[in-house]
Design a protein around this motif. Structure first.
Motif, PDB file in Angstrom:
ATOM      1  N   THR A 101     -59.961 -65.733  31.643  1.00 30.81           N
ATOM      2  CA  THR A 101     -58.815 -66.002  32.517  1.00 30.81           C
ATOM      3  C   THR A 101     -58.863 -67.430  33.051  1.00 30.81           C
ATOM      4  O   THR A 101     -57.847 -68.143  33.053  1.00 30.81           O
ATOM      5  CB  THR A 101     -58.789 -65.002  33.689  1.00 30.81           C
ATOM      6  N   ALA A 102     -60.035 -67.849  33.477  1.00 35.29           N
ATOM      7  CA  ALA A 102     -60.179 -69.214  33.994  1.00 35.29           C
ATOM      8  C   ALA A 102     -59.918 -70.247  32.894  1.00 35.29           C
ATOM      9  O   ALA A 102     -59.247 -71.263  33.134  1.00 35.29           O
ATOM     10  CB  ALA A 102     -61.570 -69.410  34.587  1.00 35.29           C
ATOM     11  N   LEU A 103     -60.446 -70.006  31.702  1.00 36.54           N
ATOM     12  CA  LEU A 103     -60.233 -70.956  30.602  1.00 36.54           C
ATOM     13  C   LEU A 103     -58.752 -71.059  30.234  1.00 36.54           C
ATOM     14  O   LEU A 103     -58.252 -72.165  29.965  1.00 36.54           O
ATOM     15  CB  LEU A 103     -61.064 -70.564  29.385  1.00 36.54           C
ATOM     16  N   ILE A 104     -58.067 -69.949  30.228  1.00 41.81           N
ATOM     17  CA  ILE A 104     -56.627 -69.981  29.935  1.00 41.81           C
ATOM     18  C   ILE A 104     -55.910 -70.789  31.016  1.00 41.81           C
ATOM     19  O   ILE A 104     -55.075 -71.648  30.723  1.00 41.81           O
ATOM     20  CB  ILE A 104     -56.058 -68.554  29.799  1.00 41.81           C
ATOM     21  N   GLY A 105     -56.256 -70.523  32.263  1.00 39.66           N
ATOM     22  CA  GLY A 105     -55.663 -71.297  33.350  1.00 39.66           C
ATOM     23  C   GLY A 105     -55.971 -72.778  33.242  1.00 39.66           C
ATOM     24  O   GLY A 105     -55.112 -73.632  33.493  1.00 39.66           O
ATOM     25  N   LEU A 106     -57.195 -73.096  32.816  1.00 40.40           N
ATOM     26  CA  LEU A 106     -57.591 -74.499  32.684  1.00 40.40           C
ATOM     27  C   LEU A 106     -56.939 -75.184  31.475  1.00 40.40           C
ATOM     28  O   LEU A 106     -56.928 -76.402  31.395  1.00 40.40           O
ATOM     29  CB  LEU A 106     -59.115 -74.621  32.621  1.00 40.40           C
ATOM     30  N   HIS A 107     -56.412 -74.408  30.557  1.00 43.14           N
ATOM     31  CA  HIS A 107     -55.599 -74.995  29.487  1.00 43.14           C
ATOM     32  C   HIS A 107     -54.193 -75.293  30.002  1.00 43.14           C
ATOM     33  O   HIS A 107     -53.550 -76.246  29.574  1.00 43.14           O
ATOM     34  CB  HIS A 107     -55.503 -74.045  28.285  1.00 43.14           C
ATOM     35  N   LEU A 108     -53.726 -74.450  30.893  1.00 45.79           N
ATOM     36  CA  LEU A 108     -52.354 -74.588  31.390  1.00 45.79           C
ATOM     37  C   LEU A 108     -52.205 -75.674  32.458  1.00 45.79           C
ATOM     38  O   LEU A 108     -51.129 -76.268  32.588  1.00 45.79           O
ATOM     39  CB  LEU A 108     -51.853 -73.239  31.919  1.00 45.79           C
ATOM     40  N   VAL A 109     -53.274 -75.962  33.201  1.00 43.24           N
ATOM     41  CA  VAL A 109     -53.200 -76.984  34.256  1.00 43.24           C
ATOM     42  C   VAL A 109     -52.834 -78.357  33.681  1.00 43.24           C
ATOM     43  O   VAL A 109     -51.848 -78.964  34.110  1.00 43.24           O
ATOM     44  CB  VAL A 109     -54.511 -77.037  35.085  1.00 43.24           C
ATOM     45  N   PRO A 110     -53.583 -78.884  32.713  1.00 44.02           N
ATOM     46  CA  PRO A 110     -53.194 -80.205  32.197  1.00 44.02           C
ATOM     47  C   PRO A 110     -51.864 -80.174  31.437  1.00 44.02           C
ATOM     48  O   PRO A 110     -51.113 -81.145  31.459  1.00 44.02           O
ATOM     49  CB  PRO A 110     -54.350 -80.610  31.281  1.00 44.02           C
ATOM     50  N   ALA A 111     -51.570 -79.045  30.801  1.00 45.31           N
ATOM     51  CA  ALA A 111     -50.277 -78.933  30.103  1.00 45.31           C
ATOM     52  C   ALA A 111     -49.133 -79.036  31.096  1.00 45.31           C
ATOM     53  O   ALA A 111     -48.110 -79.681  30.823  1.00 45.31           O
ATOM     54  CB  ALA A 111     -50.201 -77.622  29.326  1.00 45.31           C
ATOM     55  N   ALA A 112     -49.310 -78.426  32.261  1.00 44.66           N
ATOM     56  CA  ALA A 112     -48.265 -78.467  33.291  1.00 44.66           C
ATOM     57  C   ALA A 112     -48.078 -79.868  33.863  1.00 44.66           C
ATOM     58  O   ALA A 112     -47.026 -80.184  34.415  1.00 44.66           O
ATOM     59  CB  ALA A 112     -48.608 -77.491  34.412  1.00 44.66           C
ATOM     60  N   ILE A 113     -49.078 -80.700  33.724  1.00 47.25           N
ATOM     61  CA  ILE A 113     -48.966 -82.090  34.189  1.00 47.25           C
ATOM     62  C   ILE A 113     -48.458 -82.988  33.065  1.00 47.25           C
ATOM     63  O   ILE A 113     -47.513 -83.758  33.241  1.00 47.25           O
ATOM     64  CB  ILE A 113     -50.325 -82.591  34.717  1.00 47.25           C
ATOM     65  N   MET A 114     -49.080 -82.895  31.903  1.00 51.33           N
ATOM     66  CA  MET A 114     -48.799 -83.844  30.815  1.00 51.33           C
ATOM     67  C   MET A 114     -47.437 -83.628  30.161  1.00 51.33           C
ATOM     68  O   MET A 114     -46.713 -84.598  29.911  1.00 51.33           O
ATOM     69  CB  MET A 114     -49.900 -83.759  29.745  1.00 51.33           C
ATOM     70  N   ILE A 115     -47.085 -82.395  29.859  1.00 56.45           N
ATOM     71  CA  ILE A 115     -45.860 -82.152  29.097  1.00 56.45           C
ATOM     72  C   ILE A 115     -44.617 -82.623  29.854  1.00 56.45           C
ATOM     73  O   ILE A 115     -43.833 -83.418  29.319  1.00 56.45           O
ATOM     74  CB  ILE A 115     -45.751 -80.679  28.650  1.00 56.45           C
TER      75      ILE A 115
END
Length: 154
Positions: free
Chosen positions: A125-139
């Motif tokens: 769960t944490a790893l999935i969230g940690l994939h989404l954090v930078p995506a939510a910033i960069m994209i």
């Protein structure tokens, strides 16, 4: 009365080349600032997850993922995103739309390894969230920058 003839040609880079270089530099600058923000946000989120008990131990390697590892991987893949955005700026008629489609697709694909890792539920769960954090910033940042640099009147 003085007369000056200013009809001569001035040697220099073509105006199209100058505009293209300026647009790419602007995109790269925005992307690098967003990369730093993504690194900080992801590393802080990983530290917070560790503080609440997530061990980030992946069974295949037997060791826990170190905190600096999150920063390095986030930085690397954020720069990859900037390169993709730059390529689309150069070769696509609709770079922002194609970038969003490409980046979201790659983000979804990046969620598969944590699911297949065999780690415990908290780590997955944490790893999935940690994939989404930078995506939510960069994209959104790079997409907005692509829209801005392509909509400017020369």
């Amino acid at each position: 009365m003085n007369s000056i003839d200013d009809t001569g040609v001035v040697a220099g880079p073509a105006s199209g080349q100058t505009r293209r270089t300026h647009r790419l530099r602007r995109l790269a600058g925005t992307g690098l600032v967003a990369t730093l923000a993504a690194i900080v946000a992801t590393t802080l989120a990983a530290a917070l997850a560790q503080a609440v008990g997530v061990d980030f131990e992946v069974p295949d390697g037997g060791e826990a993922i170190p905190l600096p590892g999150f920063a390095v991987v986030t930085g690397f893949f954020s720069v990859v995103g900037i390169v993709i955005a730059g390529a689309l700026l150069r070769w696509s008629a609709r770079p922002a739309q194609r970038f969003v489609w490409t980046a979201v697709s790659l983000t979804v694909i990046s969620l598969v390894p944590p699911l297949l890792s065999g780690a415990d539920t908290a780590t997955i769960t944490a790893l999935i969230g940690l994939h989404l954090v930078p995506a939510a910033i960069m994209i959104p940042t790079l997409a907005r920058s692509l829209v801005q640099v392509t909509s400017r009147i020369p």
